[in-house]
Design a protein around this motif. Structure first.
Motif, PDB file in Angstrom:
ATOM      1  N   VAL A   1      43.969  32.797  43.402  1.00 10.74           N
ATOM      2  CA  VAL A   1      44.690  34.074  43.437  1.00 10.74           C
ATOM      3  C   VAL A   1      45.806  34.132  42.396  1.00 10.74           C
ATOM      4  O   VAL A   1      46.611  33.208  42.265  1.00 10.74           O
TER       5      VAL A   1
ATOM      6  N   GLU B   1      45.319  40.096  53.986  1.00  5.66           N
ATOM      7  CA  GLU B   1      43.887  40.016  54.290  1.00  5.66           C
ATOM      8  C   GLU B   1      43.588  38.825  55.187  1.00  5.66           C
ATOM      9  O   GLU B   1      42.837  38.932  56.167  1.00  5.66           O
TER      10      GLU B   1
ATOM     11  N   GLU C   1      50.583  37.871  41.434  1.00  3.44           N
ATOM     12  CA  GLU C   1      50.845  39.249  41.857  1.00  3.44           C
ATOM     13  C   GLU C   1      49.903  39.726  42.967  1.00  3.44           C
ATOM     14  O   GLU C   1      50.115  40.789  43.554  1.00  3.44           O
ATOM     15  N   GLU C   2      48.882  38.945  43.282  1.00  3.78           N
ATOM     16  CA  GLU C   2      47.928  39.326  44.322  1.00  3.78           C
ATOM     17  C   GLU C   2      48.161  38.567  45.632  1.00  3.78           C
ATOM     18  O   GLU C   2      47.447  38.773  46.612  1.00  3.78           O
ATOM     19  N   LYS C   3      49.160  37.703  45.668  1.00  4.73           N
ATOM     20  CA  LYS C   3      49.345  36.834  46.830  1.00  4.73           C
ATOM     21  C   LYS C   3      49.712  37.608  48.093  1.00  4.73           C
ATOM     22  O   LYS C   3      49.253  37.282  49.193  1.00  4.73           O
ATOM     23  N   ASP C   4      50.533  38.642  47.950  1.00  2.66           N
ATOM     24  CA  ASP C   4      50.899  39.446  49.122  1.00  2.66           C
ATOM     25  C   ASP C   4      49.669  40.069  49.769  1.00  2.66           C
ATOM     26  O   ASP C   4      49.505  40.047  50.989  1.00  2.66           O
ATOM     27  N   GLY C   5      48.819  40.639  48.938  1.00 10.02           N
ATOM     28  CA  GLY C   5      47.605  41.261  49.449  1.00 10.02           C
ATOM     29  C   GLY C   5      46.673  40.257  50.088  1.00 10.02           C
ATOM     30  O   GLY C   5      46.041  40.544  51.123  1.00 10.02           O
ATOM     31  N   LEU C   6      46.578  39.065  49.494  1.00 10.56           N
ATOM     32  CA  LEU C   6      45.722  38.031  50.079  1.00 10.56           C
ATOM     33  C   LEU C   6      46.270  37.598  51.435  1.00 10.56           C
ATOM     34  O   LEU C   6      45.501  37.430  52.392  1.00 10.56           O
TER      35      LEU C   6
ATOM     36  N   THR D   1      35.696  38.304  47.228  1.00 12.72           N
ATOM     37  CA  THR D   1      35.818  39.640  47.807  1.00 12.72           C
ATOM     38  C   THR D   1      36.221  39.616  49.280  1.00 12.72           C
ATOM     39  O   THR D   1      36.182  38.583  49.947  1.00 12.72           O
ATOM     40  N   ARG D   2      36.593  40.795  49.771  1.00 10.37           N
ATOM     41  CA  ARG D   2      36.893  40.929  51.204  1.00 10.37           C
ATOM     42  C   ARG D   2      35.682  40.523  52.041  1.00 10.37           C
ATOM     43  O   ARG D   2      35.843  39.925  53.114  1.00 10.37           O
TER      44      ARG D   2
ATOM     45  N   TRP E   1      38.532  35.088  40.277  1.00  5.50           N
ATOM     46  CA  TRP E   1      39.233  35.709  41.392  1.00  5.50           C
ATOM     47  C   TRP E   1      38.609  37.027  41.880  1.00  5.50           C
ATOM     48  O   TRP E   1      38.439  37.207  43.102  1.00  5.50           O
ATOM     49  N   PRO E   2      38.222  37.976  41.018  1.00  3.89           N
ATOM     50  CA  PRO E   2      37.644  39.229  41.520  1.00  3.89           C
ATOM     51  C   PRO E   2      36.369  39.029  42.340  1.00  3.89           C
ATOM     52  O   PRO E   2      36.001  39.916  43.126  1.00  3.89           O
TER      53      PRO E   2
END
Length: 225
Positions: free
Chosen positions: A131, A142, A134-139, A108-109, A104-105
C-alpha cells in the motif's frame, strides 16, 4: 534454446513438480530457483495453484522471486482472477514477496473480502506491504470491515495487518470496539491492545475484551482487583 529442448525441459520440470514424493517436488522447485530460467515461470505459476504441501509452495514462491519481476508479475496478476482459491492465495502471497508496488491496484476489495479465508489472509498481508502511504487510511477502513470474521488464525492475521499499518489504523479500530456485534467488538478491542502493546498475547487480549463486553466496562476495574 530450440523448441524441442525447451519442451523437453518443461516436461521434466512438470514431471518433477508433480511427483508423488514431496521431497522430489521440493528439490525441483529449489533447482528452478537456483538456476532461474524465464521459460520455467509458467510451469512454476501453474504448480502454485495445485501444490498441496506448504513447504513446496513456499519454495515455488521463492523460485518465482528469483526471476525478473517483469516476467513474473503479469502472470501472477492474471492468477488473481482464477476460479481456484489456492491460485489466488499463492499468487497474492508471491506478489507480496516480490514487493513490486505497482501491483497495489490489483489488491482489490474483492480480494480483501474474498470468501476463502486463506485468500483473504494473503491479501491482507500483501496489502500492508504494497500500500502507498496515501492509501493507508482507506486500507485500514477496508480491513476493519472484516472484524469478527473467521477462527482464531483468521482474526489474528487481520489484527497483525492492522497493527502493521500503525497509527492510521487506530481510529477505525476504536470505532469498531463500540460495535453491537460482540464478536466484532471483542476482536477490535484485542486489536487495539495489540496496537498499543505489540508484544501482548492475542488470545489474552481477546479473552479480556470478551470479558469486558460480557460484564460491561464499568466492572472491568472491579474484576481486575
Amino acid at each position: 534454446m530450440n523448441t524441442t529442448h525447451r519442451n523437453t525441459q518443461d516436461t521434466r520440470l512438470l514431471e518433477a513438480l508433480a511427483a508423488g514424493n514431496s521431497s522430489t517436488r521440493l528439490k525441483a522447485a529449489l533447482a528452478a530457483g537456483t538456476h532461474p530460467d524465464a521459460g520455467d515461470v509458467d510451469v512454476l505459476v501453474e504448480r502454485c495453484a495445485v501444490e498441496p504441501d506448504f513447504f513446496v509452495r513456499d519454495m515455488l514462491t521463492w523460485a518465482l522471486t528469483r526471476h525478473p519481476a517483469e516476467v513474473t508479475v503479469p502472470k501472477l496478476r492474471a492468477e488473481l482472477r482464477s476460479g481456484r482459491a489456492q491460485a489466488r492465495s499463492q499468487a497474492v502471497h508471491t506478489l507480496s514477496k516480490i514487493g513490486d508496488r505497482t501491483v497495489w491496484p490489483a489488491i482489490t476489495r474483492s480480494l480483501l473480502r474474498d470468501a476463502d479465508d486463506e485468500v483473504a489472509r494473503s491479501a491482507w498481508r500483501a496489502a500492508v506491504v504494497l500500500v502507498p502511504e496515501e492509501e493507508k487510511d482507506g486500507l485500514a477502513a477496508e480491513l476493519a470491515t472484516q472484524f469478527g470474521r473467521g477462527d482464531r488464525e483468521v482474526q489474528l492475521s487481520l489484527s497483525r495487518a492492522l497493527v502493521a499499518l500503525g497509527e492510521v489504523a487506530e481510529p477505525v479500530v476504536r470505532t469498531a470496539t463500540a460495535s453491537r456485534d460482540p464478536e466484532v467488538s471483542a476482536h477490535a478491542a484485542a486489536t487495539e491492545r495489540l496496537l498499543h502493546d505489540p508484544d501482548a498475547g492475542f488470545d489474552l487480549a481477546v479473552d479480556a475484551a470478551r470479558r469486558v463486553a460480557a460484564l460491561g466496562p464499568d466492572r472491568e476495574e472491579t474484576t481486575a482487583c
